[in-house]
Design an enzyme around this catalytic site. Structure first.
Site, PDB file in Angstrom:
ATOM      1  CG  HIS A 202      27.442  14.012  74.513  1.00  0.00           C
ATOM      2  ND1 HIS A 202      27.166  13.828  75.836  1.00  0.00           N
ATOM      3  CD2 HIS A 202      28.765  14.303  74.446  1.00  0.00           C
ATOM      4  CE1 HIS A 202      28.257  14.014  76.550  1.00  0.00           C
ATOM      5  NE2 HIS A 202      29.255  14.292  75.732  1.00  0.00           N
TER       6      HIS A 202
HETATM    7  C1  UD1 Z   1      33.175  16.548  72.743  1.00  0.00           C
HETATM    8  C2  UD1 Z   1      34.175  15.723  73.528  1.00  0.00           C
HETATM    9  C3  UD1 Z   1      33.435  14.956  74.624  1.00  0.00           C
HETATM   10  C4  UD1 Z   1      32.611  15.902  75.474  1.00  0.00           C
HETATM   11  C5  UD1 Z   1      31.702  16.749  74.611  1.00  0.00           C
HETATM   12  C6  UD1 Z   1      30.999  17.769  75.452  1.00  0.00           C
HETATM   13  C7  UD1 Z   1      36.120  14.786  72.340  1.00  0.00           C
HETATM   14  C8  UD1 Z   1      36.690  13.574  71.715  1.00  0.00           C
HETATM   15  N1  UD1 Z   1      34.830  14.708  72.689  1.00  0.00           N
HETATM   16  O1  UD1 Z   1      32.267  15.680  72.119  1.00  0.00           O
HETATM   17  O2  UD1 Z   1      34.360  14.300  75.464  1.00  0.00           O
HETATM   18  O3  UD1 Z   1      31.845  15.142  76.365  1.00  0.00           O
HETATM   19  O4  UD1 Z   1      32.495  17.434  73.621  1.00  0.00           O
HETATM   20  O5  UD1 Z   1      29.779  18.141  74.896  1.00  0.00           O
HETATM   21  O6  UD1 Z   1      36.804  15.771  72.500  1.00  0.00           O
HETATM   22  N2  UD1 Z   1      28.913  20.113  66.539  1.00  0.00           N
HETATM   23  C9  UD1 Z   1      28.077  21.168  66.236  1.00  0.00           C
HETATM   24  N3  UD1 Z   1      28.308  22.359  66.851  1.00  0.00           N
HETATM   25  C10 UD1 Z   1      29.339  22.563  67.721  1.00  0.00           C
HETATM   26  C11 UD1 Z   1      30.185  21.490  68.004  1.00  0.00           C
HETATM   27  C12 UD1 Z   1      29.956  20.272  67.402  1.00  0.00           C
HETATM   28  O7  UD1 Z   1      27.145  21.038  65.458  1.00  0.00           O
HETATM   29  O8  UD1 Z   1      29.484  23.683  68.230  1.00  0.00           O
HETATM   30  C13 UD1 Z   1      28.631  18.806  65.903  1.00  0.00           C
HETATM   31  C14 UD1 Z   1      29.464  18.556  64.665  1.00  0.00           C
HETATM   32  O9  UD1 Z   1      28.669  17.841  63.760  1.00  0.00           O
HETATM   33  C15 UD1 Z   1      30.557  17.648  65.184  1.00  0.00           C
HETATM   34  C16 UD1 Z   1      29.866  16.854  66.283  1.00  0.00           C
HETATM   35  O10 UD1 Z   1      28.932  17.773  66.848  1.00  0.00           O
HETATM   36  O11 UD1 Z   1      31.097  16.812  64.209  1.00  0.00           O
HETATM   37  C17 UD1 Z   1      30.793  16.360  67.360  1.00  0.00           C
HETATM   38  O12 UD1 Z   1      31.543  17.439  67.929  1.00  0.00           O
HETATM   39  P1  UD1 Z   1      32.961  17.177  68.658  1.00  0.00           P
HETATM   40  O13 UD1 Z   1      33.463  18.420  69.263  1.00  0.00           O
HETATM   41  O14 UD1 Z   1      33.865  16.456  67.716  1.00  0.00           O
HETATM   42  O15 UD1 Z   1      32.608  16.141  69.757  1.00  0.00           O
HETATM   43  P2  UD1 Z   1      31.454  16.134  70.859  1.00  0.00           P
HETATM   44  O16 UD1 Z   1      30.540  15.002  70.538  1.00  0.00           O
HETATM   45  O17 UD1 Z   1      30.881  17.484  71.027  1.00  0.00           O
HETATM   46  N1  UDP Z   2      24.531  21.117  79.962  1.00  0.00           N
HETATM   47  C1  UDP Z   2      23.853  22.328  79.693  1.00  0.00           C
HETATM   48  N2  UDP Z   2      22.817  22.303  78.805  1.00  0.00           N
HETATM   49  C2  UDP Z   2      22.392  21.169  78.203  1.00  0.00           C
HETATM   50  C3  UDP Z   2      23.077  19.956  78.477  1.00  0.00           C
HETATM   51  C4  UDP Z   2      24.137  19.973  79.351  1.00  0.00           C
HETATM   52  O1  UDP Z   2      24.197  23.364  80.250  1.00  0.00           O
HETATM   53  O2  UDP Z   2      21.431  21.235  77.428  1.00  0.00           O
HETATM   54  C5  UDP Z   2      25.685  21.137  80.876  1.00  0.00           C
HETATM   55  C6  UDP Z   2      25.563  20.212  82.067  1.00  0.00           C
HETATM   56  O3  UDP Z   2      24.920  20.864  83.126  1.00  0.00           O
HETATM   57  C7  UDP Z   2      26.994  19.849  82.381  1.00  0.00           C
HETATM   58  C8  UDP Z   2      27.693  19.928  81.034  1.00  0.00           C
HETATM   59  O4  UDP Z   2      26.806  20.649  80.177  1.00  0.00           O
HETATM   60  O5  UDP Z   2      27.609  20.771  83.250  1.00  0.00           O
HETATM   61  C9  UDP Z   2      27.943  18.544  80.526  1.00  0.00           C
HETATM   62  O6  UDP Z   2      28.361  18.598  79.214  1.00  0.00           O
HETATM   63  P1  UDP Z   2      28.356  17.331  78.271  1.00  0.00           P
HETATM   64  O7  UDP Z   2      27.357  16.360  78.751  1.00  0.00           O
HETATM   65  O8  UDP Z   2      28.215  17.849  76.895  1.00  0.00           O
HETATM   66  O9  UDP Z   2      29.845  16.790  78.409  1.00  0.00           O
HETATM   67  P2  UDP Z   2      30.594  15.772  79.400  1.00  0.00           P
HETATM   68  O10 UDP Z   2      30.369  16.236  80.797  1.00  0.00           O
HETATM   69  O11 UDP Z   2      30.053  14.404  79.138  1.00  0.00           O
HETATM   70  O12 UDP Z   2      32.006  15.850  78.963  1.00  0.00           O
END
Ligand code: UD1
Ligand code: UDP
Length: 425
Positions: A202
């Site tokens: 992601h």
């Molecule tokens: C964010 C964090 C990242 C973290 C991740 C955890 C930042 C810069 N990034 O990334 O560090 O690892 O969360 O998962 O803060 N979207 C949905 N539903 C949701 C949320 C998001 O569909 O509930 C989609 C939207 O299209 C959105 C995209 O995901 O534009 C990205 O979401 P965003 O919260 O901006 O960043 P993440 O990639 O989730």
């Molecule tokens: N995770 C989850 N379900 C999923 C994928 C990830 O519960 O389908 C959990 C995972 O166990 C971990 C956390 O989400 O604790 C990691 O989140 P993510 O990879 O989105 O973010 P990051 O750690 O890179 O910020």
């Protein structure tokens, strides 16, 4: 003490759940705030439910948007809320845009920030998370670094040692507590007796560019074992936009924490660009291959449980096959010790915060004396210093260097001849 806990994305809720549990066991009343950065049921609410947390007291509903939109919108609303509720401390975890917003909003109105998982550095300034981590750390009064290495990163940026507490990572607490729960609750689920790999992807730098995502997916499609891929919505959107079709990789919806822990625990190998999953893999003793060129979790690589494969297709295939085909390497990776503590980090954090609060030191303050200027010196430990503990000295030690290696100046560390110390007078 009345803390405000800000947790707005999947990993923040998971990693702050042990802190919340500890706050509750201390009988400390806290408010729970989300900026609404993650809003889908399977990225947010499912974790509240499964981890048995209270519903957020406030939801700012910032939603998705550009970096600046998300950060500034959340900052304005969080500042309003903090001014209205005046918490004694704002507790944040990690490196998301929401963490940055909460940290800047709080320190500027003189509310101390406690940063859980402080001091991680990938040294890659193209990652939004790297900028968020650096700024959040520098806004914080209390920095909970998971390892000595992360503590040293903070010292190297000039953060004083008395603000830094090396406590392990709450992910170990969360993994160990919830794996048992998952095994009990989901015991009726059929376990797969076939070998499989788990994949998550992601990171913006991996999924937002067509060529990068295509290369990674094409490489993984060539792996012989089945791959199960719970797809983050960001990645789902990009796969659709780029019209990339997956044939061998099995895409599923993001899982709740209990099911995901079971899925990881039964996997032969974990392939990921996630931060938290690198830590969980080593805690569960499942070998991990990280699909990135850098990691802010180098401890997992140094311990031997994680391999940084980079992002070029040939290298990814080569690394995966080398682990799967080399029994000795595979079993060595499985046996590595987790470098993030013993699962008591949440409790340590709350105990440290409570002590600081009781001493009346939980605040953002300026000196009420003229400080003049500080001078840094590098001193060799001689017979007059050897045997003394750092806390007994009448000057501050900001680093200890032993045989060319930097060590964290723990207050009870005893000095030895031959060491060098960096001091502040
Ligand atoms: C964010 C964090 C990242 C973290 C991740 C955890 C930042 C810069 N990034 O990334 O560090 O690892 O969360 O998962 O803060 N979207 C949905 N539903 C949701 C949320 C998001 O569909 O509930 C989609 C939207 O299209 C959105 C995209 O995901 O534009 C990205 O979401 P965003 O919260 O901006 O960043 P993440 O990639 O989730
Ligand atoms: N995770 C989850 N379900 C999923 C994928 C990830 O519960 O389908 C959990 C995972 O166990 C971990 C956390 O989400 O604790 C990691 O989140 P993510 O990879 O989105 O973010 P990051 O750690 O890179 O910020």
């Amino acid at each position: 003490m009345q803390p405000m806990v800000v947790a707005s994305t999947r990993p923040e809720v998971i990693k702050l759940s042990p802190v919340i549990r500890a706050l509750e066991s201390y009988g400390i009343e806290y408010s729970f705030v989300t900026t609404g950065q993650h809003y889908d049921w399977n990225l947010f609410n499912v974790f509240i439910k499964e981890l048995d947390l209270k519903e957020p007291d406030y939801n700012i509903k910032v939603g998705s948007g550009t970096q600046a939109y998300q950060t500034s919108h959340a900052m304005i609303e969080l500042e309003n809320l903090m001014l209205k509720t005046r918490p004694d401390v704002v507790i944040v975890e990690g490196d998301t845009n929401s963490v940055l917003s909460a940290s800047i909003a709080a320190v500027k109105i003189h509310i101390p920030v406690a940063h859980v998982e402080a001091g991680l550095r990938s040294f890659d300034r193209t990652m939004p998370e790297e900028i968020n981590r650096i700024l959040a750390d520098h806004c914080s009064e209390i920095l909970f670094a998971p390892t000595e290495k992360s503590g040293l990163n903070l010292l190297n940026e000039g953060i004083p040692p008395n603000k830094i507490h090396i406590v392990g990572n709450t992910i170990v607490d969360a993994t160990l507590q919830n794996l048992e729960l998952a095994k009990r609750k989901k015991s009726s689920q059929k376990k797969s007796d076939k070998e499989y790999l788990v994949l998550t992807l992601h990171r913006a730098e991996n999924v937002d560019q067509y060529r990068r995502l295509k290369g990674i997916i094409e490489a993984l499609e060539k792996i012989e074992l089945p791959i199960i891929f719970p797809v983050h919505p960001r990645t789902k959107k990009k796969l659709k936009e780029f019209k990339l079709k997956l044939e061998n990789i099995r895409m599923i919806e993001p899982l709740g924490y209990l099911n995901f822990l079971l899925l990881m625990n039964g996997a032969k190998l974990i392939l990921t660009d996630s931060g938290g999953i690198q830590e969980e893999a080593i805690t569960l003793h499942i070998p991990c291959i990280t699909l990135r060129t850098t990691t802010e979790r180098p401890e997992t690589v140094a311990a031997g449980g994680n391999i940084l494969a980079g992002v070029t297709p040939e290298r990814i295939i080569d690394k995966i096959n080398s682990v799967l085909k080399n029994k000795e390497l595979y079993s060595k990776m499985k046996k590595t010790k987790n470098p993030f503590g013993d699962g008591t980090t949440g409790e340590k954090i709350v105990s440290i915060l409570s002590d600081i609060y009781e001493r009346g030191e939980l605040k953002v303050s300026s000196q009420d004396f003229t400080q003049g200027f500080w001078e840094r010196k590098l001193i060799a430990v001689d017979s007059t210093l050897a045997g003394k503990k750092i806390e007994e000295l009448d000057f501050a030690v900001i680093k200890v260097i032993e045989k060319g290696k930097e060590k964290f100046p723990y207050p009870d560390l005893e000095l030895k001849e031959g060491q060098m110390i960096e001091t502040l007078h």
